[in-house]
Design a protein around this motif. Structure first.
Motif, PDB file in Angstrom:
ATOM      1  N   HIS A   1     -22.353 -12.441 -18.556  1.00  0.00           N
ATOM      2  CA  HIS A   1     -21.973 -13.147 -17.338  1.00  0.00           C
ATOM      3  C   HIS A   1     -21.297 -14.461 -17.695  1.00  0.00           C
ATOM      4  O   HIS A   1     -21.794 -15.228 -18.525  1.00  0.00           O
ATOM      5  CB  HIS A   1     -23.202 -13.419 -16.470  1.00  0.00           C
ATOM      6  CG  HIS A   1     -23.566 -12.262 -15.607  1.00  0.00           C
ATOM      7  ND1 HIS A   1     -24.611 -12.292 -14.707  1.00  0.00           N
ATOM      8  CD2 HIS A   1     -23.024 -11.023 -15.470  1.00  0.00           C
ATOM      9  CE1 HIS A   1     -24.701 -11.126 -14.077  1.00  0.00           C
ATOM     10  NE2 HIS A   1     -23.752 -10.341 -14.528  1.00  0.00           N
ATOM     11  N   LYS A   2     -20.174 -14.716 -17.073  1.00  0.00           N
ATOM     12  CA  LYS A   2     -19.473 -15.982 -17.260  1.00  0.00           C
ATOM     13  C   LYS A   2     -19.731 -16.928 -16.101  1.00  0.00           C
ATOM     14  O   LYS A   2     -19.970 -18.125 -16.314  1.00  0.00           O
ATOM     15  CB  LYS A   2     -17.970 -15.729 -17.400  1.00  0.00           C
ATOM     16  CG  LYS A   2     -17.167 -16.984 -17.631  1.00  0.00           C
ATOM     17  CD  LYS A   2     -15.682 -16.671 -17.773  1.00  0.00           C
ATOM     18  CE  LYS A   2     -14.873 -17.942 -17.993  1.00  0.00           C
ATOM     19  NZ  LYS A   2     -13.426 -17.662 -18.109  1.00  0.00           N
ATOM     20  N   ASN A   3     -19.693 -16.408 -14.886  1.00  0.00           N
ATOM     21  CA  ASN A   3     -19.900 -17.224 -13.688  1.00  0.00           C
ATOM     22  C   ASN A   3     -21.135 -16.709 -12.956  1.00  0.00           C
ATOM     23  O   ASN A   3     -21.042 -15.845 -12.091  1.00  0.00           O
ATOM     24  CB  ASN A   3     -18.666 -17.176 -12.778  1.00  0.00           C
ATOM     25  CG  ASN A   3     -17.439 -17.780 -13.435  1.00  0.00           C
ATOM     26  OD1 ASN A   3     -17.528 -18.810 -14.095  1.00  0.00           O
ATOM     27  ND2 ASN A   3     -16.290 -17.141 -13.264  1.00  0.00           N
ATOM     28  N   CYS A   4     -22.291 -17.218 -13.347  1.00  0.00           N
ATOM     29  CA  CYS A   4     -23.542 -16.873 -12.661  1.00  0.00           C
ATOM     30  C   CYS A   4     -23.796 -17.912 -11.570  1.00  0.00           C
ATOM     31  O   CYS A   4     -23.585 -19.106 -11.784  1.00  0.00           O
ATOM     32  CB  CYS A   4     -24.693 -16.843 -13.652  1.00  0.00           C
ATOM     33  SG  CYS A   4     -26.271 -16.364 -12.930  1.00  0.00           S
ATOM     34  N   ARG A   5     -24.251 -17.461 -10.411  1.00  0.00           N
ATOM     35  CA  ARG A   5     -24.390 -18.364  -9.280  1.00  0.00           C
ATOM     36  C   ARG A   5     -25.776 -18.340  -8.664  1.00  0.00           C
ATOM     37  O   ARG A   5     -25.949 -18.796  -7.532  1.00  0.00           O
ATOM     38  CB  ARG A   5     -23.353 -18.023  -8.210  1.00  0.00           C
ATOM     39  CG  ARG A   5     -21.927 -18.133  -8.705  1.00  0.00           C
ATOM     40  CD  ARG A   5     -20.932 -17.977  -7.601  1.00  0.00           C
ATOM     41  NE  ARG A   5     -19.558 -18.096  -8.092  1.00  0.00           N
ATOM     42  CZ  ARG A   5     -18.482 -18.096  -7.323  1.00  0.00           C
ATOM     43  NH1 ARG A   5     -18.621 -17.979  -6.013  1.00  0.00           N
ATOM     44  NH2 ARG A   5     -17.279 -18.209  -7.843  1.00  0.00           N
ATOM     45  N   SER A   6     -26.759 -17.823  -9.347  1.00  0.00           N
ATOM     46  CA  SER A   6     -28.093 -17.771  -8.757  1.00  0.00           C
ATOM     47  C   SER A   6     -29.155 -17.756  -9.843  1.00  0.00           C
ATOM     48  O   SER A   6     -28.911 -17.327 -10.975  1.00  0.00           O
ATOM     49  CB  SER A   6     -28.248 -16.531  -7.863  1.00  0.00           C
ATOM     50  OG  SER A   6     -28.173 -15.354  -8.642  1.00  0.00           O
ATOM     51  N   VAL A   7     -30.314 -18.252  -9.486  1.00  0.00           N
ATOM     52  CA  VAL A   7     -31.511 -18.176 -10.324  1.00  0.00           C
ATOM     53  C   VAL A   7     -32.648 -17.711  -9.435  1.00  0.00           C
ATOM     54  O   VAL A   7     -32.737 -18.092  -8.266  1.00  0.00           O
ATOM     55  CB  VAL A   7     -31.815 -19.539 -10.984  1.00  0.00           C
ATOM     56  CG1 VAL A   7     -32.004 -20.625  -9.938  1.00  0.00           C
ATOM     57  CG2 VAL A   7     -33.042 -19.445 -11.873  1.00  0.00           C
TER      58      VAL A   7
ATOM     59  N   ALA B   1     -30.634 -19.714 -16.579  1.00  0.00           N
ATOM     60  CA  ALA B   1     -30.878 -18.300 -16.264  1.00  0.00           C
ATOM     61  C   ALA B   1     -29.755 -17.426 -16.824  1.00  0.00           C
ATOM     62  O   ALA B   1     -30.009 -16.328 -17.338  1.00  0.00           O
ATOM     63  CB  ALA B   1     -30.999 -18.123 -14.756  1.00  0.00           C
ATOM     64  N   LYS B   2     -28.521 -17.910 -16.755  1.00  0.00           N
ATOM     65  CA  LYS B   2     -27.402 -17.163 -17.327  1.00  0.00           C
ATOM     66  C   LYS B   2     -27.542 -17.052 -18.847  1.00  0.00           C
ATOM     67  O   LYS B   2     -27.279 -15.993 -19.430  1.00  0.00           O
ATOM     68  CB  LYS B   2     -26.095 -17.854 -16.968  1.00  0.00           C
ATOM     69  CG  LYS B   2     -24.853 -17.179 -17.522  1.00  0.00           C
ATOM     70  CD  LYS B   2     -23.587 -17.950 -17.191  1.00  0.00           C
ATOM     71  CE  LYS B   2     -23.541 -19.273 -17.913  1.00  0.00           C
ATOM     72  NZ  LYS B   2     -22.253 -19.970 -17.720  1.00  0.00           N
TER      73      LYS B   2
END
Length: 412
Positions: free
Chosen positions: A101-107, A25-26
């Motif tokens: 985005h470098k640190n994506c935490r969700s999809v 996703a990122k």
């Protein structure tokens, strides 16, 4: 829209698949941002079509559900449209130029790619990422809502595990009896807020109280070798501690905002610019620890839920102006008592709260809140106001006086 969150439990292979879906996703979002930067005149539909191109060119992208890819493209367009809006408003600086985005935490999944169990205790993701069935644990009950009301499902990764969020298309509203009370709130660092009645709420200072533990855990991380498993474990422990502090702030803000909104018919507060205030490096940590903006967001939310009036007023000279005579009395931050030549002596925060309340009442009186007055007239059987009477009362000719409550002025 309601968002219910549940803790997800699964095998290690399933959690690895969740990480893979988040990275995909990122990748799609960042690719859409790059396309917008390289090609002039790209719109939202073009980004949606580009998702199919990415799925055809990259096998790992095709493994993600098609609607999840579209949701990632919508995230990219959301940042782009925000940039356009800031440019139209003339905001100085970079105006929120879209960043990678470098640190994506969700999809995020839409209406396909997942299936909720009949007992609402588990959810199965059916795309090719291999997430499979995850057990859900939480305090909310999804049986009150139909499956077709769930418009989005998010997988969120935090320091203490993976969570599943359900975005439910329903409007929350509750009817409670009017209290006839109005209040002005002056937030601060010494006390969390002081209201116009003189009541003060203590500032919990969650970050300050846990700062000693955070520093010790930070030193432990710095002593570990970069890239080692021990460093990863130390970072995980540090992240859990930060997560606990953030949850403490949210819990405090939610409970306090709900109590304030249920106890008053009108809440006036300062329209603060926190982004500008934290530029003062001497107070930045304390201002961020107080989390004033989060408290304001929840006050406005509960104001809509309980049908209360929330007014954000201009904070200029609220600490200097006298609430009794209106004269400006210059004070420094160290001066905690307001003393005016008219004989008014009180705590400076209480004086500021009264000024905020008077400004809020004046704003509401001139702009008019026909819906509020009508609901009061309908709920209170002792008052027999017709719509014509209410519209005549809440006009530009009459504003709420600083010494009266809103409901008293309507009924007079």
């Amino acid at each position: 829209m309601l968002v219910f969150e549940f803790k997800a439990y699964g095998k290690s292979a399933q959690l690895i698949a969740v990480d893979d879906a988040i990275r995909t996703a990122k990748f799609i979002r960042n690719s859409c941002i790059r396309l917008w930067m390289d090609v002039q005149g790209i719109g939202k539909n073009d980004l949606q079509k580009y998702c199919a191109v990415l799925a055809a060119n990259f096998p790992f992208a095709s493994e993600l559900n098609s609607m999840a890819r579209q949701a990632s493209a919508e995230r990219a367009w959301s940042s782009i449209s925000q940039f356009y809006d800031n440019c139209k408003k003339g905001i100085p600086g970079l105006k929120g130029y879209p960043q990678f985005h470098k640190n994506c935490r969700s999809v995020e999944y839409k209406t396909s790619g997942w299936k909720l169990a009949d007992n609402r205790k588990s959810i199965t993701f059916s795309d090719k990422k291999g997430i499979g069935r995850l057990k859900l644990k939480g305090t909310r009950d999804l049986h009150f809502y139909q499956v077709n009301q769930i418009k989005r499902v998010r997988l969120v990764k935090r320091a203490d595990g993976v969570y599943v969020q359900f975005c439910i298309d329903v409007d929350r509203s509750e009817n409670i009896e009017p209290t006839g009370n109005t209040v002005g709130l002056d937030v601060g660092l010494k006390e969390y807020y002081t209201d116009s009645n003189g009541a003060m709420t203590e500032n919990p200072k969650f970050l300050r109280s846990g700062e000693k533990v955070l520093k010790r855990l930070g030193r432990r991380v710095s002593r570990r070798v970069k890239g080692s498993k021990n460093r990863g474990k130390a970072r995980l422990i540090l992240g859990k501690r930060h997560l606990k502090i953030s949850r403490q702030r949210k819990d405090h803000a939610v409970k306090l905002a709900r109590c304030v909104v249920q106890s008053n018919d009108l809440i006036a507060y300062e329209d603060l610019r926190i982004k500008n205030m934290v530029k003062n490096h001497c107070l930045a940590k304390s201002i961020n620890d107080a989390s004033w903006y989060q408290f304001r967001v929840w006050v406005e939310y509960f104001g809509k839920v309980f049908k209360r009036v929330t007014v954000a007023v201009n904070p200029q000279y609220s600490s200097q102006e006298c609430s009794s005579c209106g004269e400006v009395v210059k004070k420094t931050l160290s001066t905690r008592t307001h003393v005016c030549l008219c004989g008014c002596v009180m705590d400076r925060d209480e004086n500021a709260a009264r000024i905020i309340l008077s400004r809020g009442l004046g704003t509401v009186g001139h702009t008019g809140t026909f819906a509020l007055a009508e609901s009061w007239a309908r709920e209170d059987s002792r008052v027999n106001l017709s719509k014509t009477d209410v519209s005549n009362t809440w006009g530009d000719e009459t504003s709420t006086q600083s010494g009266e409550t809103l409901i008293e002025q309507v009924m007079s």
